[in-house]
Design a protein around this motif. Structure first.
Motif, PDB file in Angstrom:
ATOM      1  N   TYR A  62      11.204  -1.710   3.938  1.00 40.77           N
ATOM      2  CA  TYR A  62       9.900  -2.071   4.480  1.00 40.77           C
ATOM      3  C   TYR A  62       9.654  -1.306   5.766  1.00 40.77           C
ATOM      4  N   ASP A  63       8.662  -0.488   5.752  1.00 43.93           N
ATOM      5  CA  ASP A  63       8.338   0.315   6.916  1.00 43.93           C
ATOM      6  C   ASP A  63       6.876   0.093   7.281  1.00 43.93           C
ATOM      7  N   PRO A  64       6.627  -0.745   8.271  1.00 44.86           N
ATOM      8  CA  PRO A  64       5.227  -0.980   8.662  1.00 44.86           C
ATOM      9  C   PRO A  64       4.603   0.340   9.093  1.00 44.86           C
ATOM     10  N   THR A  65       3.720   0.802   8.282  1.00 49.78           N
ATOM     11  CA  THR A  65       3.165   2.135   8.484  1.00 49.78           C
ATOM     12  C   THR A  65       2.230   2.182   9.668  1.00 49.78           C
ATOM     13  N   LEU A  66       2.267   3.241  10.397  1.00 52.28           N
ATOM     14  CA  LEU A  66       1.201   3.460  11.350  1.00 52.28           C
ATOM     15  C   LEU A  66       0.017   3.950  10.538  1.00 52.28           C
ATOM     16  N   LYS A  75       0.832  -1.214   0.000  1.00 53.30           N
ATOM     17  CA  LYS A  75       0.000   0.000   0.000  1.00 53.30           C
ATOM     18  C   LYS A  75       0.864   1.260   0.000  1.00 53.30           C
ATOM     19  N   SER A  76       1.837   1.292   0.912  1.00 49.95           N
ATOM     20  CA  SER A  76       2.694   2.487   1.008  1.00 49.95           C
ATOM     21  C   SER A  76       3.501   2.665  -0.274  1.00 49.95           C
ATOM     22  N   ALA A  77       4.041   1.568  -0.795  1.00 53.16           N
ATOM     23  CA  ALA A  77       4.827   1.639  -2.033  1.00 53.16           C
ATOM     24  C   ALA A  77       3.974   2.166  -3.191  1.00 53.16           C
ATOM     25  N   LEU A 116      -5.360   8.261   2.350  1.00 47.84           N
ATOM     26  CA  LEU A 116      -4.978   7.689   3.636  1.00 47.84           C
ATOM     27  C   LEU A 116      -4.303   6.346   3.399  1.00 47.84           C
ATOM     28  N   ASP A 117      -3.019   6.303   3.710  1.00 42.90           N
ATOM     29  CA  ASP A 117      -2.248   5.058   3.608  1.00 42.90           C
ATOM     30  C   ASP A 117      -2.411   4.344   4.943  1.00 42.90           C
ATOM     31  N   THR A 118      -3.264   3.340   4.973  1.00 44.76           N
ATOM     32  CA  THR A 118      -3.607   2.706   6.246  1.00 44.76           C
ATOM     33  C   THR A 118      -2.556   1.686   6.668  1.00 44.76           C
ATOM     34  N   ALA A 119      -2.591   1.327   7.927  1.00 39.42           N
ATOM     35  CA  ALA A 119      -1.709   0.282   8.443  1.00 39.42           C
ATOM     36  C   ALA A 119      -2.419  -1.060   8.306  1.00 39.42           C
TER      37      ALA A 119
END
Ligand code: GTP
Ligand code: MG
Length: 167
Positions: free
Chosen positions: A32-36, A16-18, A56-59
């Motif tokens: 890899y950064d597990p997003t909050l 998702k973040s990528a 909104l980039d969700t976790a």
């Protein structure tokens, strides 16, 4: 003053973040950064009209209580799975059901997006599986790679906006 509030949903690690970063910057992040959770504001031109999007980039790795907050926030949803992770695909129907439940009787605009198609050797979800699920959920379907920009990343983001703007 915001036309579209798009929440990007899906299991942890699907990209998702990528995807959000690729859409906004045309670049790829390897780390890899597990997003909050993070929100971005983006001015897009869709069909020659200026559109203000909030993304909104969700976790992914959170409880469904947190997910409920995302769903209440959003008016459009990008449902992302990883084409090399069957479990992430199997989870989509459940996420969509939760969205429908929370939003009813409102109509929600969703797009289904299969990511990581650059990892073809590791594919666990066929294009046909994706297409079938999209028909079931009544939404548009795209496949892409956040890594090399293949496929229709922008199209997927714009398509879900179009549905909202058209209503
Ligand atoms: P959470 O924030 O934890 O929910 O995960 P996420 O869905 O935001 O995943 P993220 O964007 O952090 O990507 C997870 C991992 O997959 C990272 O190591 C990315 O570099 C990698 N990745 C994301 N998209 C792709 C892709 O299209 N191809 C390949 N090969 N790797 C990808
Ligand atoms: Mg993330």
């Amino acid at each position: 003053n915001c036309d579209v509030k798009l929440a990007v949903m899906g299991r942890a690690g699907v990209g998702k973040s990528a995807l959000v970063v690729r859409f906004l910057t045309k670049r790829f992040i390897w780390e890899y950064d597990p997003t909050l959770e993070s929100t971005y504001r983006h001015q897009a031109i869709i069909d020659e009209e200026p559109v203000t999007m909030e993304i909104l980039d969700t976790a992914g790795q959170d409880d469904s209580g947190q997910r409920e907050g995302y769903v209440r926030w959003g008016d459009t949803f990008l449902l992302v799975y990883d084409t090399t992770d069957r479990c992430s695909f199997d989870e989509i129907a459940q996420i969509k059901a939760q969205i429908d439940e929370i939003k009813k009787p409102q109509i929600v605009h969703t797009v289904l997006l299969g990511n990581k198609i650059d990892l073809d050797h590791a594919r666990q979800v066929s294009v046909e599986d994706g297409e079938r699920l999209a028909v079931e959920l009544g939404c548009a379907f795209f496949e892409c790679s956040a890594c090399n920009g293949d496929g229709c990343i922008s199209d997927a983001f714009y398509d879900v906006c179009r549905e909202k703007l058209r209503q």
